[in-house]
Enzyme design. Structure first.
Site, mmCIF file in Angstrom:
data_model
loop_
_atom_site.group_PDB
_atom_site.id
_atom_site.type_symbol
_atom_site.label_atom_id
_atom_site.label_comp_id
_atom_site.label_asym_id
_atom_site.label_seq_id
_atom_site.Cartn_x
_atom_site.Cartn_y
_atom_site.Cartn_z
ATOM 1 N N GLY A 228 -2.229 -1.097 2.747
ATOM 2 C CA GLY A 228 -2.067 -0.952 1.303
ATOM 3 C C GLY A 228 -1.098 0.143 0.890
ATOM 4 C CB ALA A 229 0.750 2.730 2.769
ATOM 5 C CB THR B 205 3.968 -6.166 3.126
ATOM 6 O OG1 THR B 205 3.309 -6.195 4.400
ATOM 7 C CG2 THR B 205 4.422 -7.572 2.762
ATOM 8 C CB SER C 43 2.897 1.392 13.939
ATOM 9 O OG SER C 43 3.600 0.627 13.019
HETATM 10 N N1 LIG Z 1 6.317 3.255 -4.036
HETATM 11 C C1 LIG Z 1 5.666 2.161 -3.641
HETATM 12 N N2 LIG Z 1 6.124 1.431 -2.603
HETATM 13 C C2 LIG Z 1 5.463 0.322 -2.179
HETATM 14 N N3 LIG Z 1 4.322 -0.155 -2.742
HETATM 15 C C3 LIG Z 1 3.823 0.519 -3.786
HETATM 16 C C4 LIG Z 1 4.463 1.710 -4.288
HETATM 17 N N4 LIG Z 1 3.741 2.171 -5.324
HETATM 18 C C5 LIG Z 1 2.712 1.323 -5.481
HETATM 19 N N5 LIG Z 1 2.746 0.329 -4.572
HETATM 20 C C6 LIG Z 1 1.762 -0.795 -4.470
HETATM 21 O O1 LIG Z 1 1.010 -0.637 -3.284
HETATM 22 C C7 LIG Z 1 0.640 -1.910 -2.762
HETATM 23 C C8 LIG Z 1 1.110 -2.010 -1.326
HETATM 24 O O2 LIG Z 1 0.667 -3.202 -0.727
HETATM 25 P P1 LIG Z 1 1.303 -3.780 0.606
HETATM 26 O O3 LIG Z 1 0.710 -5.127 0.820
HETATM 27 O O4 LIG Z 1 2.780 -3.675 0.561
HETATM 28 O O5 LIG Z 1 0.743 -2.764 1.704
HETATM 29 P P2 LIG Z 1 0.883 -2.785 3.290
HETATM 30 O O6 LIG Z 1 1.264 -1.403 3.688
HETATM 31 O O7 LIG Z 1 1.767 -3.892 3.722
HETATM 32 O O8 LIG Z 1 -0.626 -3.043 3.766
HETATM 33 P P3 LIG Z 1 -1.177 -3.814 5.063
HETATM 34 O O9 LIG Z 1 -1.055 -2.883 6.226
HETATM 35 O O10 LIG Z 1 -2.622 -4.085 4.720
HETATM 36 O O11 LIG Z 1 -0.396 -5.080 5.228
HETATM 37 C C9 LIG Z 1 1.270 -2.961 -3.662
HETATM 38 O O12 LIG Z 1 0.298 -3.396 -4.583
HETATM 39 C C10 LIG Z 1 2.398 -2.168 -4.361
HETATM 40 O O13 LIG Z 1 2.699 -2.690 -5.634
HETATM 41 MG MG LIG Z 2 1.456 -5.588 4.867
#
Ligand SMILES: Nc1ncnc2c1ncn2[C@@H]1O[C@H](COP(=O)(O)OP(=O)(O)OP(=O)(O)O)[C@@H](O)[C@H]1O
Ligand SMILES: [Mg+2]
Length: 185
Positions: free
Chosen positions: A15-16, A19, A86
């Site tokens: 969720g960081a 993606t 990772s």
């Molecule tokens: N600066 C930013 N960059 C990226 N995403 C952001 C930012 N600020 C807020 N967000 C929000 O955070 C969420 C990130 O979700 P995302 O699915 O990209 O996470 P992820 O790191 O791929 O998680 P996972 O490891 O579970 O796949 C999204 O809802 C996005 O809109």
């Molecule tokens: Mg992801």
């Protein structure tokens, strides 16, 4: 645009924003006519790493496989973007060494509180209740990068701002280069 092979290696908790940013940067490369491949953890676990679980050993195997494909592509001039949690520093550093020049680690940061609030996939709620075991950041380790090339603070920046920051790094370091105006004439 002209380009070199490189590997943009996103790391960070679920969720960081790995993606989200991988897709934004990939879109920008596409619009610029640059070939690219995205290796997203969620997708890789349905094919290349199908059957692997979430033990340390399986997580490391998953990362080594992604690193192997990234190396094959990037050494042939194809930009690669990876988006997997990772969590372990040692295996990330092993991939860094194997890929060598052109490995760009991007640490996508967010406070745990923020991630629990976002709960994009509804997994934090389950992890906190104990319904999911070995969930990174809750009940499994995450080892922060110590020397990431790029650090993204998603508590402070919007996703477009973060994507721009990464794009600017690629331009500044010469991984993507605007073609001279003459070449277009
Ligand atoms: N600066 C930013 N960059 C990226 N995403 C952001 C930012 N600020 C807020 N967000 C929000 O955070 C969420 C990130 O979700 P995302 O699915 O990209 O996470 P992820 O790191 O791929 O998680 P996972 O490891 O579970 O796949 C999204 O809802 C996005 O809109
Ligand atoms: Mg992801």
């Amino acid at each position: 645009m002209a380009h070199k092979g490189f590997t943009l290696w996103f790391t960070g908790l679920s969720g960081a924003g790995k993606t989200t940013l991988a897709d934004l940067v990939a879109d920008k490369l596409a619009q610029s006519g640059v070939p690219r491949e995205v290796l997203d953890g969620d997708v890789v676990r349905t094919n290349l790493s199908k059957g692997l679980g979430f033990s340390k050993e399986d997580r490391d195997t998953n990362i080594r496989r992604i690193g192997f494909v990234a190396k094959l592509l990037s050494r042939n001039g194809i930009p690669v973007i990876t988006a997997a949690i990772s969590p372990y520093r040692e295996v990330r550093d092993e991939v860094r060494k194997n890929i060598g020049k052109g490995f760009i680690e991007v640490y996508v940061k967010a406070k745990l509180d923020t991630l629990v609030k976002r709960d994009v996939k509804g997994l934090y709620e389950k992890a906190i209740k104990g319904e999911i075991k070995a969930f990174t950041g809750v009940s499994d380790p995450y080892e922060e990068p110590l020397n990431a090339e790029i650090v993204i603070d998603t508590d402070a920046e919007g996703e477009l701002q973060s994507a721009d920051k990464i794009w600017n790094y690629l331009v500044e370091k010469g991984f993507v280069v605007a073609e001279p105006a003459l070449a277009r004439a």
